[in-house]
Write a protein that holds these residues in place. Sequence first.
Motif, PDB file in Angstrom:
ATOM      1  N   ARG A 278      16.584  -1.126   0.059  1.00 11.79           N
ATOM      2  CA  ARG A 278      17.428  -1.795   1.062  1.00 11.79           C
ATOM      3  C   ARG A 278      16.572  -2.506   2.104  1.00 11.79           C
ATOM      4  NH1 ARG A 278      18.670  -0.119   5.920  1.00 11.79           N
ATOM      5  NH2 ARG A 278      17.992   2.016   5.460  1.00 11.79           N
ATOM      6  N   LEU A 279      15.508  -1.849   2.561  1.00 11.95           N
ATOM      7  CA  LEU A 279      14.620  -2.459   3.548  1.00 11.95           C
ATOM      8  C   LEU A 279      13.924  -3.689   2.975  1.00 11.95           C
ATOM      9  CD1 LEU A 279      12.988   0.776   5.027  1.00 11.95           C
ATOM     10  CD2 LEU A 279      14.678  -0.695   6.143  1.00 11.95           C
TER      11      LEU A 279
ATOM     12  N   LYS B  63       2.334   4.880   5.667  1.00  9.68           N
ATOM     13  CA  LYS B  63       3.635   4.699   5.028  1.00  9.68           C
ATOM     14  C   LYS B  63       3.508   3.955   3.697  1.00  9.68           C
ATOM     15  CE  LYS B  63       5.961   3.902   9.497  1.00  9.68           C
ATOM     16  NZ  LYS B  63       6.744   2.906  10.264  1.00  9.68           N
ATOM     17  N   ALA B  64       4.579   3.972   2.930  1.00 11.01           N
ATOM     18  CA  ALA B  64       4.724   3.038   1.813  1.00 11.01           C
ATOM     19  C   ALA B  64       5.111   1.709   2.456  1.00 11.01           C
ATOM     20  CB  ALA B  64       5.808   3.512   0.858  1.00 11.01           C
ATOM     21  N   GLN B  65       4.259   0.698   2.324  1.00 13.35           N
ATOM     22  CA  GLN B  65       4.474  -0.559   3.043  1.00 13.35           C
ATOM     23  C   GLN B  65       4.373  -1.769   2.132  1.00 13.35           C
ATOM     24  OE1 GLN B  65       1.504   0.115   6.290  1.00 13.35           O
ATOM     25  NE2 GLN B  65       3.220  -0.329   7.654  1.00 13.35           N
ATOM     26  N   LEU B  66       5.133  -2.774   2.517  1.00 12.19           N
ATOM     27  CA  LEU B  66       5.168  -4.052   1.821  1.00 12.19           C
ATOM     28  C   LEU B  66       5.047  -5.157   2.860  1.00 12.19           C
ATOM     29  CD1 LEU B  66       6.025  -5.963  -0.633  1.00 12.19           C
ATOM     30  CD2 LEU B  66       8.357  -5.589   0.154  1.00 12.19           C
ATOM     31  N   GLY B  67       4.181  -6.132   2.589  1.00 13.45           N
ATOM     32  CA  GLY B  67       4.041  -7.280   3.487  1.00 13.45           C
ATOM     33  C   GLY B  67       4.053  -8.557   2.678  1.00 13.45           C
TER      34      GLY B  67
ATOM     35  N   VAL C 162       6.380  -7.406   7.582  1.00 10.13           N
ATOM     36  CA  VAL C 162       5.967  -6.111   7.040  1.00 10.13           C
ATOM     37  C   VAL C 162       7.126  -5.125   7.163  1.00 10.13           C
ATOM     38  CG1 VAL C 162       4.394  -4.153   7.260  1.00 10.13           C
ATOM     39  CG2 VAL C 162       3.542  -6.481   7.667  1.00 10.13           C
ATOM     40  N   VAL C 163       7.426  -4.419   6.064  1.00 13.81           N
ATOM     41  CA  VAL C 163       8.424  -3.351   6.102  1.00 13.81           C
ATOM     42  C   VAL C 163       7.792  -2.095   5.506  1.00 13.81           C
ATOM     43  CG1 VAL C 163      10.421  -4.865   5.966  1.00 13.81           C
ATOM     44  CG2 VAL C 163       9.379  -4.024   3.865  1.00 13.81           C
ATOM     45  N   GLY C 164       8.269  -0.937   5.918  1.00 13.98           N
ATOM     46  CA  GLY C 164       7.687   0.298   5.407  1.00 13.98           C
ATOM     47  C   GLY C 164       8.584   1.491   5.679  1.00 13.98           C
ATOM     48  N   ARG C 165       8.215   2.596   5.067  1.00 15.41           N
ATOM     49  CA  ARG C 165       9.009   3.811   5.201  1.00 15.41           C
ATOM     50  C   ARG C 165       8.096   5.019   5.026  1.00 15.41           C
ATOM     51  NH1 ARG C 165      11.911   7.935   5.241  1.00 15.41           N
ATOM     52  NH2 ARG C 165      14.145   7.987   4.816  1.00 15.41           N
ATOM     53  N   LYS C 166       8.237   6.011   5.917  1.00 20.32           N
ATOM     54  CA  LYS C 166       7.491   7.246   5.761  1.00 20.32           C
ATOM     55  C   LYS C 166       7.933   7.966   4.495  1.00 20.32           C
ATOM     56  CE  LYS C 166       6.540   8.230  10.642  1.00 20.32           C
ATOM     57  NZ  LYS C 166       6.718   9.219  11.746  1.00 20.32           N
ATOM     58  N   HIS C 167       7.062   8.800   3.971  1.00 20.02           N
ATOM     59  CA  HIS C 167       7.354   9.524   2.738  1.00 20.02           C
ATOM     60  C   HIS C 167       8.179  10.787   3.031  1.00 20.02           C
ATOM     61  CE1 HIS C 167       3.816   7.064   1.674  1.00 20.02           C
ATOM     62  NE2 HIS C 167       4.390   7.006   0.483  1.00 20.02           N
ATOM     63  N   THR C 168       9.404  10.560   3.471  1.00 20.92           N
ATOM     64  CA  THR C 168      10.326  11.672   3.721  1.00 20.92           C
ATOM     65  C   THR C 168      11.418  11.662   2.654  1.00 20.92           C
ATOM     66  OG1 THR C 168      11.467  10.257   5.321  1.00 20.92           O
ATOM     67  CG2 THR C 168       9.855  11.817   6.196  1.00 20.92           C
ATOM     68  N   ARG C 169      12.391  12.543   2.797  1.00 23.36           N
ATOM     69  CA  ARG C 169      13.334  12.840   1.716  1.00 23.36           C
ATOM     70  C   ARG C 169      13.964  11.612   1.058  1.00 23.36           C
ATOM     71  NH1 ARG C 169      16.253  17.267   0.069  1.00 23.36           N
ATOM     72  NH2 ARG C 169      15.478  18.513   1.819  1.00 23.36           N
TER      73      ARG C 169
ATOM     74  N   ARG D 270       0.852  -1.185   0.000  1.00 24.86           N
ATOM     75  CA  ARG D 270       0.000   0.000   0.000  1.00 24.86           C
ATOM     76  C   ARG D 270       0.888   1.235   0.000  1.00 24.86           C
ATOM     77  NH1 ARG D 270      -2.938   0.180   5.994  1.00 24.86           N
ATOM     78  NH2 ARG D 270      -1.078   0.562   7.264  1.00 24.86           N
ATOM     79  N   ASN D 271       0.384   2.284  -0.626  1.00 22.04           N
ATOM     80  CA  ASN D 271       1.152   3.521  -0.748  1.00 22.04           C
ATOM     81  C   ASN D 271       0.178   4.694  -0.706  1.00 22.04           C
ATOM     82  OD1 ASN D 271       3.570   5.072  -1.292  1.00 22.04           O
ATOM     83  ND2 ASN D 271       2.773   5.386  -3.369  1.00 22.04           N
ATOM     84  N   SER D 272       0.557   5.740  -0.005  1.00 22.43           N
ATOM     85  CA  SER D 272      -0.323   6.895   0.155  1.00 22.43           C
ATOM     86  C   SER D 272       0.334   8.180  -0.338  1.00 22.43           C
ATOM     87  CB  SER D 272      -0.720   7.065   1.628  1.00 22.43           C
ATOM     88  OG  SER D 272      -1.493   8.236   1.818  1.00 22.43           O
ATOM     89  N   GLY D 273      -0.437   8.955  -1.074  1.00 27.84           N
ATOM     90  CA  GLY D 273       0.034  10.268  -1.481  1.00 27.84           C
ATOM     91  C   GLY D 273      -0.502  11.358  -0.577  1.00 27.84           C
TER      92      GLY D 273
END
Length: 244
Positions: free
Chosen positions: A131-132, A94-98, A116-123, A86-89
């Motif tokens: 990598r994650l 977060k942009a997440q993968l499970g 589940v791994v994910g990352r906030k939409h920062t720089r 899932r990904n949110s604009g």
Amino acid sequence: MSHSGGEPITMNQLRELNDPERLTKTHYPIRHDLFVDMTKRYGVPSGYLIRREEYVLQKGGDNLFGVLEIANGSNHDDFTSCIGLRNSGSMKFKAQLGIGGRVLVCDNMCFSASVVVGRKHTRHAQRDLPRLMGKAMATVAKEIKRDQRRVDIYKDTELSRVDVHDIMMQSLRMGAIPSSQIKPWIEVYENPPHECFRTQDCWALQNAFTEVAKRWSFPMMQDRTQRLVGIIDKEIDIASKIDA
């Protein structure tokens, strides 16, 4: 699951969407199609093929939900693992993968998987996500192989009538199935709707259970199926076989 305003969308349609807008100085949204491409490149274990993919777009294009079915060659045509994403604009999540044997991705925000791994939409989100994903897949690939090995063992382990009775009674005691569903489970096991399950082994017993489990909500089905697998594993002493 799509029941909160999500609409099906194809990859070609995703590529035609406009770039998402930055909502704050620290907000760096990722295009939906780029996130899917990233998932396919870094989130799918080596040697696995994508058999099916489905996507849903919500809130005028802000939020994307998707599921990919993956399998390893032709030796396990009847078994697939899943990748949910899932990904949110709109900064909603977060942009997440499970990834796992069973995943839940829903446009009402439910999201669950084995890993589940994910990352906030920062720089540096687009830099860090590959990598994650790669780090997570190293662990997941091993778990998928164990799941496939379990399927092979289940298929090779024939069950007597007494074995089936014991597993069903333990399932009842351990909360894997309510008493009202024991009879339907027996009926499906003895008269399976699919030719490939007309055997007397653990794989057929589990799949008969799965037919009954289709009547339950996903969280309930997931919990009860995990309990059943634990019961069967103990019954056939799979710990001594799965890593052999």
